[in-house]
Design a protein around this motif. Sequence first.
Motif, PDB file in Angstrom:
ATOM      1  N   TYR A  65       0.654  -1.141  -0.049  1.00  0.00           N
ATOM      2  CA  TYR A  65      -0.125   0.033   0.031  1.00  0.00           C
ATOM      3  C   TYR A  65       0.977   1.324  -0.028  1.00  0.00           C
ATOM      4  O   TYR A  65       1.746   1.495   0.903  1.00  0.00           O
ATOM      5  CB  TYR A  65      -0.960   0.076   1.181  1.00  0.00           C
ATOM      6  CG  TYR A  65      -1.766   1.236   1.359  1.00  0.00           C
ATOM      7  CD1 TYR A  65      -2.537   1.594   0.408  1.00  0.00           C
ATOM      8  CD2 TYR A  65      -1.564   2.007   2.554  1.00  0.00           C
ATOM      9  CE1 TYR A  65      -3.231   2.939   0.612  1.00  0.00           C
ATOM     10  CE2 TYR A  65      -2.387   3.483   2.665  1.00  0.00           C
ATOM     11  CZ  TYR A  65      -3.145   3.540   1.708  1.00  0.00           C
ATOM     12  OH  TYR A  65      -3.926   4.828   1.849  1.00  0.00           O
ATOM     13  N   GLU A  66       0.877   2.095  -1.078  1.00  0.00           N
ATOM     14  CA  GLU A  66       1.652   3.181  -1.118  1.00  0.00           C
ATOM     15  C   GLU A  66       0.694   4.402  -0.572  1.00  0.00           C
ATOM     16  O   GLU A  66      -0.457   4.843  -1.152  1.00  0.00           O
ATOM     17  CB  GLU A  66       1.989   3.725  -2.732  1.00  0.00           C
ATOM     18  CG  GLU A  66       2.658   4.881  -2.789  1.00  0.00           C
ATOM     19  CD  GLU A  66       3.277   5.154  -4.212  1.00  0.00           C
ATOM     20  OE1 GLU A  66       4.174   5.907  -4.434  1.00  0.00           O
ATOM     21  OE2 GLU A  66       2.548   4.337  -4.980  1.00  0.00           O
ATOM     22  N   ARG A  67       1.229   5.132   0.307  1.00  0.00           N
ATOM     23  CA  ARG A  67       0.659   6.346   0.681  1.00  0.00           C
ATOM     24  C   ARG A  67       1.056   7.446  -0.279  1.00  0.00           C
ATOM     25  O   ARG A  67       2.096   8.161   0.314  1.00  0.00           O
ATOM     26  CB  ARG A  67       0.641   6.580   2.255  1.00  0.00           C
ATOM     27  CG  ARG A  67      -0.189   7.838   2.745  1.00  0.00           C
ATOM     28  CD  ARG A  67      -0.026   8.154   4.193  1.00  0.00           C
ATOM     29  NE  ARG A  67      -0.848   9.176   4.597  1.00  0.00           N
ATOM     30  CZ  ARG A  67      -0.632  10.185   5.294  1.00  0.00           C
ATOM     31  NH1 ARG A  67       0.770  10.175   5.703  1.00  0.00           N
ATOM     32  NH2 ARG A  67      -1.204  10.998   5.815  1.00  0.00           N
ATOM     33  N   HIS A  77       2.533  -2.425  -6.233  1.00  0.00           N
ATOM     34  CA  HIS A  77       1.788  -1.630  -5.246  1.00  0.00           C
ATOM     35  C   HIS A  77       0.387  -1.090  -5.417  1.00  0.00           C
ATOM     36  O   HIS A  77       0.039  -1.306  -6.639  1.00  0.00           O
ATOM     37  CB  HIS A  77       2.783  -0.567  -4.911  1.00  0.00           C
ATOM     38  CG  HIS A  77       2.958   0.529  -6.145  1.00  0.00           C
ATOM     39  ND1 HIS A  77       3.733   0.198  -7.191  1.00  0.00           N
ATOM     40  CD2 HIS A  77       2.623   1.678  -6.394  1.00  0.00           C
ATOM     41  CE1 HIS A  77       3.519   1.260  -7.990  1.00  0.00           C
ATOM     42  NE2 HIS A  77       2.899   2.169  -7.398  1.00  0.00           N
ATOM     43  N   HIS A  93      -2.704   2.109  -4.583  1.00  0.00           N
ATOM     44  CA  HIS A  93      -2.887   3.386  -3.826  1.00  0.00           C
ATOM     45  C   HIS A  93      -4.449   3.554  -4.093  1.00  0.00           C
ATOM     46  O   HIS A  93      -4.805   3.513  -5.213  1.00  0.00           O
ATOM     47  CB  HIS A  93      -2.084   4.482  -4.084  1.00  0.00           C
ATOM     48  CG  HIS A  93      -1.614   4.366  -5.609  1.00  0.00           C
ATOM     49  ND1 HIS A  93      -2.351   5.157  -6.392  1.00  0.00           N
ATOM     50  CD2 HIS A  93      -0.323   4.218  -6.071  1.00  0.00           C
ATOM     51  CE1 HIS A  93      -2.047   4.966  -7.770  1.00  0.00           C
ATOM     52  NE2 HIS A  93      -0.528   4.720  -7.526  1.00  0.00           N
ATOM     53  N   ASN A 103      -6.600   1.712  -6.282  1.00  0.00           N
ATOM     54  CA  ASN A 103      -6.616   0.583  -5.740  1.00  0.00           C
ATOM     55  C   ASN A 103      -6.284  -0.920  -6.611  1.00  0.00           C
ATOM     56  O   ASN A 103      -6.764  -2.182  -6.098  1.00  0.00           O
ATOM     57  CB  ASN A 103      -7.862   0.002  -4.816  1.00  0.00           C
ATOM     58  CG  ASN A 103      -7.815   0.964  -3.782  1.00  0.00           C
ATOM     59  OD1 ASN A 103      -6.844   1.420  -3.009  1.00  0.00           O
ATOM     60  ND2 ASN A 103      -8.887   1.728  -3.509  1.00  0.00           N
ATOM     61  N   TRP A 110      -0.519  11.913  -9.863  1.00  0.00           N
ATOM     62  CA  TRP A 110      -1.583  11.179  -9.110  1.00  0.00           C
ATOM     63  C   TRP A 110      -2.695  12.367  -8.982  1.00  0.00           C
ATOM     64  O   TRP A 110      -2.122  13.314  -8.571  1.00  0.00           O
ATOM     65  CB  TRP A 110      -1.012  10.824  -7.699  1.00  0.00           C
ATOM     66  CG  TRP A 110      -0.051   9.579  -7.619  1.00  0.00           C
ATOM     67  CD1 TRP A 110      -0.250   8.225  -7.814  1.00  0.00           C
ATOM     68  CD2 TRP A 110       1.495   9.722  -7.204  1.00  0.00           C
ATOM     69  NE1 TRP A 110       0.800   7.465  -7.691  1.00  0.00           N
ATOM     70  CE2 TRP A 110       1.947   8.159  -7.462  1.00  0.00           C
ATOM     71  CE3 TRP A 110       2.293  10.658  -7.000  1.00  0.00           C
ATOM     72  CZ2 TRP A 110       3.160   8.064  -7.281  1.00  0.00           C
ATOM     73  CZ3 TRP A 110       3.752  10.370  -6.898  1.00  0.00           C
ATOM     74  CH2 TRP A 110       4.072   9.183  -7.130  1.00  0.00           C
ATOM     75  N   PRO A 158      -6.872   0.622   3.964  1.00  0.00           N
ATOM     76  CA  PRO A 158      -6.292   1.758   3.541  1.00  0.00           C
ATOM     77  C   PRO A 158      -7.093   2.935   4.127  1.00  0.00           C
ATOM     78  O   PRO A 158      -6.589   3.814   4.765  1.00  0.00           O
ATOM     79  CB  PRO A 158      -6.589   1.750   1.973  1.00  0.00           C
ATOM     80  CG  PRO A 158      -6.404   0.577   1.634  1.00  0.00           C
ATOM     81  CD  PRO A 158      -7.281  -0.283   2.586  1.00  0.00           C
ATOM     82  N   ASN A 183      -5.468   5.233   6.975  1.00  0.00           N
ATOM     83  CA  ASN A 183      -5.522   6.686   6.554  1.00  0.00           C
ATOM     84  C   ASN A 183      -6.085   7.511   7.958  1.00  0.00           C
ATOM     85  O   ASN A 183      -5.581   8.578   8.204  1.00  0.00           O
ATOM     86  CB  ASN A 183      -6.168   7.072   5.634  1.00  0.00           C
ATOM     87  CG  ASN A 183      -5.586   6.820   4.189  1.00  0.00           C
ATOM     88  OD1 ASN A 183      -4.490   7.049   4.167  1.00  0.00           O
ATOM     89  ND2 ASN A 183      -6.272   6.662   3.074  1.00  0.00           N
ATOM     90  N   HIS A 201       1.335  -2.597   5.035  1.00  0.00           N
ATOM     91  CA  HIS A 201       0.811  -1.577   3.898  1.00  0.00           C
ATOM     92  C   HIS A 201       1.929  -0.425   4.051  1.00  0.00           C
ATOM     93  O   HIS A 201       1.963   0.342   3.157  1.00  0.00           O
ATOM     94  CB  HIS A 201      -0.503  -0.683   4.287  1.00  0.00           C
ATOM     95  CG  HIS A 201      -1.501  -2.043   3.901  1.00  0.00           C
ATOM     96  ND1 HIS A 201      -1.693  -2.683   2.840  1.00  0.00           N
ATOM     97  CD2 HIS A 201      -2.445  -2.770   4.775  1.00  0.00           C
ATOM     98  CE1 HIS A 201      -2.697  -3.571   2.859  1.00  0.00           C
ATOM     99  NE2 HIS A 201      -3.048  -3.624   3.985  1.00  0.00           N
ATOM    100  N   SER A 232       7.197   8.170  -2.945  1.00  0.00           N
ATOM    101  CA  SER A 232       6.600   7.921  -1.485  1.00  0.00           C
ATOM    102  C   SER A 232       7.485   7.090  -0.551  1.00  0.00           C
ATOM    103  O   SER A 232       8.077   6.172  -1.059  1.00  0.00           O
ATOM    104  CB  SER A 232       5.362   7.224  -1.931  1.00  0.00           C
ATOM    105  OG  SER A 232       4.328   7.852  -2.748  1.00  0.00           O
TER     106      SER A 232
END
Length: 313
Positions: A5-7, A31, A33, A68, A91, A183, A187, A224, A304
């Motif tokens: 999981y990329e934030r 990955h 997001h 996602n 993004w 996610p 978050n 993640h 990231s």
Amino acid sequence: MKATYERVEFGDSRSVRIYHRRLPGIPFEWHHHPEYELTLTMNSQGKRYIGDSVAVYGADDLVLVPPNLPHTWASNRSIDASAPQVAIVVWFDGAWVRRFADVCPEYGGLRNLLRRAACGLSFEDGASAHMREHLDQLLCSDPRERLKAVLDVLHWLSQLPAAPLASPSAFDANTGAPSGHEPEQLNRVLALIDTQFAHPLPLATLARASGLSERSLTRHFMQHVGESVGRYITRIRIGHACRMLTDTHMPISVIAARSGFSNVANFNRQFKAARHFTPIAYRRQFAGARRAEDEMEPALTERSPSLERKAAR
């Protein structure tokens, strides 16, 4: 294989995030997001993995990936061996694009573009050439210019044919896509840490905010985010301290307290471990400037942190 999981960190008051990536080869980094991702890959040839789609790509590859859906590019060969491979990554959150299209009929085609991109889209060569014409604006230091360029590019793409990539089944848990609400739950925790890092943040408090048990939160955070809850909090606190050291003349003890450290000795020890300088030496070395990794707005060449940590393993 579980996707990382990329934030994606946008910075303060920014609608889009652009990442200008230059490197000898593109590593396989599976990955996902919650943001849409538009990626133009140049001087690169290899394989592109979008959900369950695996394809060979070459020069000026332009793809729109939906939220996602796990994805990555992988290449160890440049087309021009004397130059680096380049990826321009954009993004953006689909919600504001839809709202923008609702109030600006001139951009109504953006809604259809996002619908078409539900399984990813690969655009024709002409689209990538058009995006290349906007590179100066996309990489401009002015965020408003970047935003205008992104909207122009997306509007252009909304009028072009494109090939769908993944199948709807690519979103199944078996492919590594998120199967629950991890996610969103993470978050909430990350937002709490980002705003309350100067205060004590016991794991129990963070678990309550996420709606997970402490054990589950610890497991999901490692899975993640790529590091423990404690290490992430320390990194946020050190980053805040760096900004205070370079932007203010406050005493070290005050900076330590305002960055969430209970005593100066612990602050000095943690800071030196993270930055290889004592706080005083760091202030002398970087007085009057911020290091790019600690900017409130991420640098265009900064990726990231979650994937940086993954690659370093």
